[in-house]
Design a protein around this motif. Structure first.
Motif, PDB file in Angstrom:
ATOM      1  N   PHE A   8      53.790  55.710  23.484  1.00  0.00           N
ATOM      2  CA  PHE A   8      53.308  55.669  22.107  1.00  0.00           C
ATOM      3  C   PHE A   8      54.210  54.737  21.296  1.00  0.00           C
ATOM      4  O   PHE A   8      55.428  54.939  21.238  1.00  0.00           O
ATOM      5  N   SER A   9      53.636  53.718  20.667  1.00  0.00           N
ATOM      6  CA  SER A   9      54.352  52.859  19.726  1.00  0.00           C
ATOM      7  C   SER A   9      53.911  53.258  18.318  1.00  0.00           C
ATOM      8  O   SER A   9      52.712  53.217  18.010  1.00  0.00           O
ATOM      9  N   ILE A  10      54.874  53.666  17.485  1.00  0.00           N
ATOM     10  CA  ILE A  10      54.574  54.180  16.142  1.00  0.00           C
ATOM     11  C   ILE A  10      55.394  53.401  15.122  1.00  0.00           C
ATOM     12  O   ILE A  10      56.624  53.331  15.228  1.00  0.00           O
ATOM     13  N   ILE A  11      54.728  52.825  14.138  1.00  0.00           N
ATOM     14  CA  ILE A  11      55.437  52.005  13.147  1.00  0.00           C
ATOM     15  C   ILE A  11      56.144  52.897  12.120  1.00  0.00           C
ATOM     16  O   ILE A  11      55.685  53.980  11.785  1.00  0.00           O
ATOM     17  N   ALA A  12      57.290  52.446  11.676  1.00  0.00           N
ATOM     18  CA  ALA A  12      58.020  53.089  10.577  1.00  0.00           C
ATOM     19  C   ALA A  12      58.542  51.950   9.690  1.00  0.00           C
ATOM     20  O   ALA A  12      59.081  50.993  10.215  1.00  0.00           O
ATOM     21  N   ASN A  13      58.307  51.935   8.401  1.00  0.00           N
ATOM     22  CA  ASN A  13      58.069  53.027   7.495  1.00  0.00           C
ATOM     23  C   ASN A  13      56.571  53.289   7.290  1.00  0.00           C
ATOM     24  O   ASN A  13      55.802  52.374   7.462  1.00  0.00           O
ATOM     25  N   LYS A 122      64.699  47.377   7.594  1.00  0.00           N
ATOM     26  CA  LYS A 122      63.808  46.620   8.462  1.00  0.00           C
ATOM     27  C   LYS A 122      62.614  47.502   8.844  1.00  0.00           C
ATOM     28  O   LYS A 122      62.667  48.727   8.753  1.00  0.00           O
ATOM     29  N   ILE A 123      61.524  46.864   9.225  1.00  0.00           N
ATOM     30  CA  ILE A 123      60.386  47.594   9.779  1.00  0.00           C
ATOM     31  C   ILE A 123      60.716  47.923  11.229  1.00  0.00           C
ATOM     32  O   ILE A 123      61.177  47.070  11.984  1.00  0.00           O
ATOM     33  N   TYR A 124      60.487  49.169  11.601  1.00  0.00           N
ATOM     34  CA  TYR A 124      60.907  49.635  12.923  1.00  0.00           C
ATOM     35  C   TYR A 124      59.706  50.199  13.669  1.00  0.00           C
ATOM     36  O   TYR A 124      58.849  50.854  13.076  1.00  0.00           O
ATOM     37  N   THR A 125      59.641  49.939  14.970  1.00  0.00           N
ATOM     38  CA  THR A 125      58.620  50.551  15.812  1.00  0.00           C
ATOM     39  C   THR A 125      59.287  51.541  16.747  1.00  0.00           C
ATOM     40  O   THR A 125      60.161  51.183  17.537  1.00  0.00           O
ATOM     41  N   LEU A 126      58.867  52.794  16.625  1.00  0.00           N
ATOM     42  CA  LEU A 126      59.378  53.861  17.479  1.00  0.00           C
ATOM     43  C   LEU A 126      58.559  53.887  18.768  1.00  0.00           C
ATOM     44  O   LEU A 126      57.331  53.874  18.726  1.00  0.00           O
ATOM     45  N   HIS A 127      59.240  53.919  19.915  1.00  0.00           N
ATOM     46  CA  HIS A 127      58.552  53.939  21.214  1.00  0.00           C
ATOM     47  C   HIS A 127      58.842  55.264  21.916  1.00  0.00           C
ATOM     48  O   HIS A 127      59.973  55.518  22.338  1.00  0.00           O
ATOM     49  N   LEU A 128      57.827  56.120  22.028  1.00  0.00           N
ATOM     50  CA  LEU A 128      57.972  57.420  22.663  1.00  0.00           C
ATOM     51  C   LEU A 128      57.230  57.449  23.992  1.00  0.00           C
ATOM     52  O   LEU A 128      56.006  57.246  24.027  1.00  0.00           O
ATOM     53  N   PRO A 129      57.937  57.686  25.105  1.00  0.00           N
ATOM     54  CA  PRO A 129      57.244  57.828  26.390  1.00  0.00           C
ATOM     55  C   PRO A 129      56.267  58.998  26.353  1.00  0.00           C
ATOM     56  O   PRO A 129      56.558  60.041  25.770  1.00  0.00           O
ATOM     57  N   LYS A 130      55.120  58.804  26.952  1.00  0.00           N
ATOM     58  CA  LYS A 130      54.120  59.869  27.021  1.00  0.00           C
ATOM     59  C   LYS A 130      54.671  61.080  27.773  1.00  0.00           C
ATOM     60  O   LYS A 130      54.538  62.221  27.322  1.00  0.00           O
TER      61      LYS A 130
END
Length: 294
Positions: A8-13, A122-130
């Motif tokens: 899962f790639s999830i953008i933050a903020n 900065k804009i960050y993308t969180l990467h969560l393994p399934k």
């Protein structure tokens, strides 16, 4: 063709927000309910037994000390009954940010516009393994139990504390890149150790023996990633913990000082006043009177 595991790639903020959670035990023969379009992500961490879940036509066998992140939209259900007693934590979190499930980490572009003229995050993308095995299960379980215990208090202090703890949890579950810096891993290990050692006597020699490095090097590593030395970081943790005890219990100042790892009451009082601008006793009295008035 074998595909790499899903991520899962999830953008933050904005950052994902913890909503609710609990611990649950399935007796032998139980099935997980069929659910779809929950509207929030579901993190499941198994601490005993095995869960057998299907999502999006893919079967997952989640064993002890493994985690799975379930989609907010896809149908999930048990493809096989529990073969033995199975216990697991579940945590729901919500985000309005864009997210994507794929076989590779994707760096997303945020629609949240940040002006570039000033200091900014900065804009960050969180990467969560399934689906993943977790090596630091002790720290993760301790973090989750603290979050769940905090929800029983239902006050403003623990609301923000829980969001901070949940972000720490996401960081622990985040995809570890192959090029992950060994010094960053060391800094995270030091931080985890300090969280678990709040009430213990910890000094520079203790840390050197624990991590097999000179304390000066440990300090450089912590300053690089957390902006503070290990002892300074530990003192900050202790003060936050002491403040929570003052507000949530009737324990004596002496008990709280000792439980938070301070060797003497005068030193505890001086440190506490520097951070909160009140003595421990006045801090408790002021906030207790505010709660009573409300």
């Amino acid at each position: 063709m074998n595909l790499s595991p899903l991520i899962f790639s999830i953008i933050a903020n904005p950052f994902p927000i913890f909503v609710e959670g609990n611990i649950e035990t399935y007796r032998t023969g139980r099935l997980h309910p069929r659910r779809k379009n929950l509207g929030y992500f579901d993190i499941i961490i198994v601490i005993e037994g095995t869960l057998y879940l299907t999502e999006n036509d893919i079967n997952y066998e989640i064993k002890k000390n493994e985690a799975i992140v379930l989609s907010p939209v896809h149908l999930h259900y048990s493809y096989k009954k529990s073969q033995d007693n199975t216990s697991f934590y579940w945590l729901h979190f919500y985000t309005e940010s864009e997210w994507l499930e794929s076989h590779n980490p994707v760096f997303l572009n945020s629609t949240f516009k940040i002006p570039q003229l000033h200091f900014h995050n900065k804009i960050y993308t969180l990467h969560l393994p399934k689906h993943q095995a977790i090596n630091n299960s002790r720290f993760i379980i301790q973090t989750i139990t603290t979050i769940l215990d905090n929800t029983k208090k239902n006050d403003d202090f623990t609301f923000f504390e829980n969001q901070k703890l949940f972000i720490d949890l996401l960081k622990q579950l985040e995809l570890r890149k192959e090029q992950h810096n060994t010094s960053q891993q060391l800094a995270e290990s030091i931080k985890d150790f300090l969280y678990k050692s709040i009430s213990q006597k910890i000094d520079a020699e203790t840390l050197s023996q624990e991590f097999h490095f000179h304390y000066n090097y440990l300090s450089r590593v912590m300053k690089k990633y957390y902006g503070t030395t290990p002892i300074e970081y530990l003192n900050e943790l202790r003060l936050v913990y002491a403040a929570d005890l003052l507000l949530q219990t009737n324990h004596s100042i002496q008990y709280i000082a000792a439980n938070a790892g301070f060797q003497t009451i005068p030193y505890f009082s001086n440190c506490f006043k520097k951070k909160y601008l009140l003595s421990p006793r006045n801090f408790r009295n002021r906030h207790s009177s505010q709660s009573a008035a409300e």
